[in-house]
Motif scaffolding. Sequence first.
Motif, PDB file in Angstrom:
ATOM      1  N   ASP A  45       9.213  -1.050  -3.474  1.00 51.97           N
ATOM      2  CA  ASP A  45       7.888  -0.581  -3.874  1.00 51.97           C
ATOM      3  C   ASP A  45       7.442   0.649  -3.094  1.00 51.97           C
ATOM      4  OD1 ASP A  45       7.791  -2.640  -5.669  1.00 51.97           O
ATOM      5  OD2 ASP A  45       6.389  -3.884  -4.526  1.00 51.97           O
ATOM      6  N   HIS A  46       8.044   0.879  -1.929  1.00 55.21           N
ATOM      7  CA  HIS A  46       7.614   2.002  -1.086  1.00 55.21           C
ATOM      8  C   HIS A  46       8.728   3.027  -0.882  1.00 55.21           C
ATOM      9  CE1 HIS A  46       4.549  -1.036  -0.293  1.00 55.21           C
ATOM     10  NE2 HIS A  46       3.766  -0.041   0.056  1.00 55.21           N
ATOM     11  N   SER A  47       9.682   3.043  -1.795  1.00 58.36           N
ATOM     12  CA  SER A  47      10.738   4.060  -1.759  1.00 58.36           C
ATOM     13  C   SER A  47      10.378   5.160  -2.757  1.00 58.36           C
ATOM     14  CB  SER A  47      12.093   3.448  -2.116  1.00 58.36           C
ATOM     15  OG  SER A  47      12.477   2.488  -1.138  1.00 58.36           O
ATOM     16  N   PRO A  48      10.225   6.391  -2.313  1.00 55.86           N
ATOM     17  CA  PRO A  48       9.838   7.475  -3.223  1.00 55.86           C
ATOM     18  C   PRO A  48      10.837   7.652  -4.364  1.00 55.86           C
ATOM     19  CG  PRO A  48       9.616   8.167  -0.932  1.00 55.86           C
ATOM     20  CD  PRO A  48      10.339   6.856  -0.917  1.00 55.86           C
ATOM     21  N   ALA A  49      10.331   7.887  -5.559  1.00 61.80           N
ATOM     22  CA  ALA A  49      11.182   8.118  -6.726  1.00 61.80           C
ATOM     23  C   ALA A  49      11.916   9.448  -6.602  1.00 61.80           C
ATOM     24  CB  ALA A  49      10.335   8.103  -8.004  1.00 61.80           C
ATOM     25  N   GLU A  50      13.008   9.577  -7.370  1.00 59.60           N
ATOM     26  CA  GLU A  50      13.835  10.786  -7.292  1.00 59.60           C
ATOM     27  C   GLU A  50      13.055  12.046  -7.671  1.00 59.60           C
ATOM     28  OE1 GLU A  50      17.554  10.559  -9.272  1.00 59.60           O
ATOM     29  OE2 GLU A  50      18.139   8.678  -8.338  1.00 59.60           O
ATOM     30  N   ASP A  51      12.074  11.912  -8.560  1.00 60.65           N
ATOM     31  CA  ASP A  51      11.301  13.084  -8.976  1.00 60.65           C
ATOM     32  C   ASP A  51      10.053  13.294  -8.120  1.00 60.65           C
ATOM     33  OD1 ASP A  51       9.957  10.849  -9.801  1.00 60.65           O
ATOM     34  OD2 ASP A  51       9.606  11.538 -11.858  1.00 60.65           O
ATOM     35  N   SER A  52       9.943  12.511  -7.048  1.00 60.87           N
ATOM     36  CA  SER A  52       8.789  12.638  -6.166  1.00 60.87           C
ATOM     37  C   SER A  52       9.050  13.707  -5.108  1.00 60.87           C
ATOM     38  CB  SER A  52       8.513  11.293  -5.473  1.00 60.87           C
ATOM     39  OG  SER A  52       7.645  11.456  -4.380  1.00 60.87           O
ATOM     40  N   ARG A  81      11.846   7.838   4.133  1.00 63.78           N
ATOM     41  CA  ARG A  81      12.100   6.401   4.256  1.00 63.78           C
ATOM     42  C   ARG A  81      10.906   5.741   4.943  1.00 63.78           C
ATOM     43  NH1 ARG A  81      17.533   5.029   4.323  1.00 63.78           N
ATOM     44  NH2 ARG A  81      16.782   2.893   4.558  1.00 63.78           N
ATOM     45  N   PRO A  82       9.799   5.599   4.215  1.00 69.05           N
ATOM     46  CA  PRO A  82       8.604   5.022   4.849  1.00 69.05           C
ATOM     47  C   PRO A  82       8.808   3.587   5.336  1.00 69.05           C
ATOM     48  CG  PRO A  82       8.306   5.269   2.479  1.00 69.05           C
ATOM     49  CD  PRO A  82       9.549   6.003   2.822  1.00 69.05           C
ATOM     50  N   VAL A  83       9.697   2.846   4.662  1.00 70.56           N
ATOM     51  CA  VAL A  83      10.020   1.491   5.109  1.00 70.56           C
ATOM     52  C   VAL A  83      11.529   1.422   5.299  1.00 70.56           C
ATOM     53  CG1 VAL A  83       9.879  -0.978   4.627  1.00 70.56           C
ATOM     54  CG2 VAL A  83       8.074   0.550   3.797  1.00 70.56           C
ATOM     55  N   VAL A  84      11.953   1.054   6.488  1.00 77.11           N
ATOM     56  CA  VAL A  84      13.377   0.930   6.792  1.00 77.11           C
ATOM     57  C   VAL A  84      13.694  -0.539   7.036  1.00 77.11           C
ATOM     58  CG1 VAL A  84      15.204   1.477   8.472  1.00 77.11           C
ATOM     59  CG2 VAL A  84      13.600   3.258   7.721  1.00 77.11           C
ATOM     60  N   GLY A 140       9.869   9.948   8.172  1.00 73.93           N
ATOM     61  CA  GLY A 140       8.512   9.447   7.973  1.00 73.93           C
ATOM     62  C   GLY A 140       8.383   7.947   7.937  1.00 73.93           C
ATOM     63  N   THR A 141       9.148   7.250   8.763  1.00 72.31           N
ATOM     64  CA  THR A 141       9.115   5.780   8.754  1.00 72.31           C
ATOM     65  C   THR A 141       7.779   5.267   9.273  1.00 72.31           C
ATOM     66  OG1 THR A 141      11.505   5.650   9.054  1.00 72.31           O
ATOM     67  CG2 THR A 141      10.225   3.695   9.613  1.00 72.31           C
ATOM     68  N   ARG A 142       7.201   4.336   8.526  1.00 73.31           N
ATOM     69  CA  ARG A 142       5.915   3.743   8.894  1.00 73.31           C
ATOM     70  C   ARG A 142       6.051   2.277   9.280  1.00 73.31           C
ATOM     71  NH1 ARG A 142       1.726   5.743   4.291  1.00 73.31           N
ATOM     72  NH2 ARG A 142       0.384   4.308   5.437  1.00 73.31           N
ATOM     73  N   VAL A 143       7.093   1.619   8.782  1.00 70.27           N
ATOM     74  CA  VAL A 143       7.349   0.218   9.132  1.00 70.27           C
ATOM     75  C   VAL A 143       8.860   0.025   9.250  1.00 70.27           C
ATOM     76  CG1 VAL A 143       7.216  -2.202   8.396  1.00 70.27           C
ATOM     77  CG2 VAL A 143       5.286  -0.685   7.983  1.00 70.27           C
ATOM     78  N   LEU A 144       9.282  -0.655  10.309  1.00 69.48           N
ATOM     79  CA  LEU A 144      10.683  -1.036  10.471  1.00 69.48           C
ATOM     80  C   LEU A 144      10.793  -2.537  10.322  1.00 69.48           C
ATOM     81  CD1 LEU A 144      13.655  -0.552  11.333  1.00 69.48           C
ATOM     82  CD2 LEU A 144      12.887  -0.776  13.712  1.00 69.48           C
ATOM     83  N   ILE A 145      11.667  -2.993   9.413  1.00 69.54           N
ATOM     84  CA  ILE A 145      11.893  -4.422   9.190  1.00 69.54           C
ATOM     85  C   ILE A 145      13.280  -4.776   9.714  1.00 69.54           C
ATOM     86  CG2 ILE A 145      12.022  -6.279   7.494  1.00 69.54           C
ATOM     87  CD1 ILE A 145      10.328  -4.513   5.618  1.00 69.54           C
TER      88      ILE A 145
END
Length: 300
Positions: free
Chosen positions: A85-92, A98-101, A147-152
């Motif tokens: 849900d938080h992976s940018p689309a190819e056309d974005s 990688r906001p969420v890793v 641009g990572t905002r959360v690491l899981i």
Amino acid sequence: MVTPDLFALNPAPMLPLDFPQDELEGRIRRIRSPRYVAYEAGEAILGIVFAWLYDHPKVVRPPCSLIYSDTNNGKTALAQKFVRDHSPAEDSPDFGKRPVVYAHAPPYADISGLYDAILRSLGAPYRSTARPQAKWDQLLQLLTAVGTRVLILDEVSNFLIGKVDQRSMVLNSLKSLSNELKIPVVAMGTQDAVRVFQTDQQLGNRFEPIGIPRWSVSREYALFVARYAQSLELRQESDFRSKELIGRIHAMSEGLTGETCKLLALAAETAIHAGREIIDMGTLDQVPWVMPSERRRAAR
């Protein structure tokens, strides 16, 4: 009781029992493909934990969470859904960020292995023989650049395996990574993971433990089963209003989310191959299934 309109299926064209092999293979592939079906406890984790941490402003000591549950109770599926849900689309314009890793913990407490796991999840080239300090510096640069905002970090229960000093180094490294980048870290594991993080008072306070319970036999469970089964595209509507059928599914899966999904998928395959296109008591009788607790006993 669950009302019938909750489970109304869109009508699908009937296929003859001798439909083409490629059609059969396509259906089986879709059944086996991962999917997420919303349910109350899962939505709470996605919203109250993941989304709250994702939107949290940068602070010196970012809040972190420890999500724990029994094995195969839906933790990884929730994390992967949040990543999707938080992976940018190819056309974005943000494609490549990688906001969420999401990464798997190494199989035992090992500082270099931890850095390797995160670097692999980023798809970054690295030398496994490099000094841990060099990998640390590389991680700080890369996670900032994307641009990572959360690491899981999943499977953190693995940190129980290894010497105490190695475990301390790994856990302190996680805390330092969060502090340096000012991003939350979400650790995930079994109940043993709570024991891992409670070995250090600061970590125990920093990583708030949040458990995901097993299902009880309830209306919510029946609704989840019906929604999941609907996504499997069988040609006939199964009667998940039946307390007997829901109770049987719950008993076979032992109330675990992942086991419920696996059981329903196997039942759907069994039904298709039998030409019955329905999940009922007869279908469940034919599913090759060993209950989770029996698998553990057999492994002893």
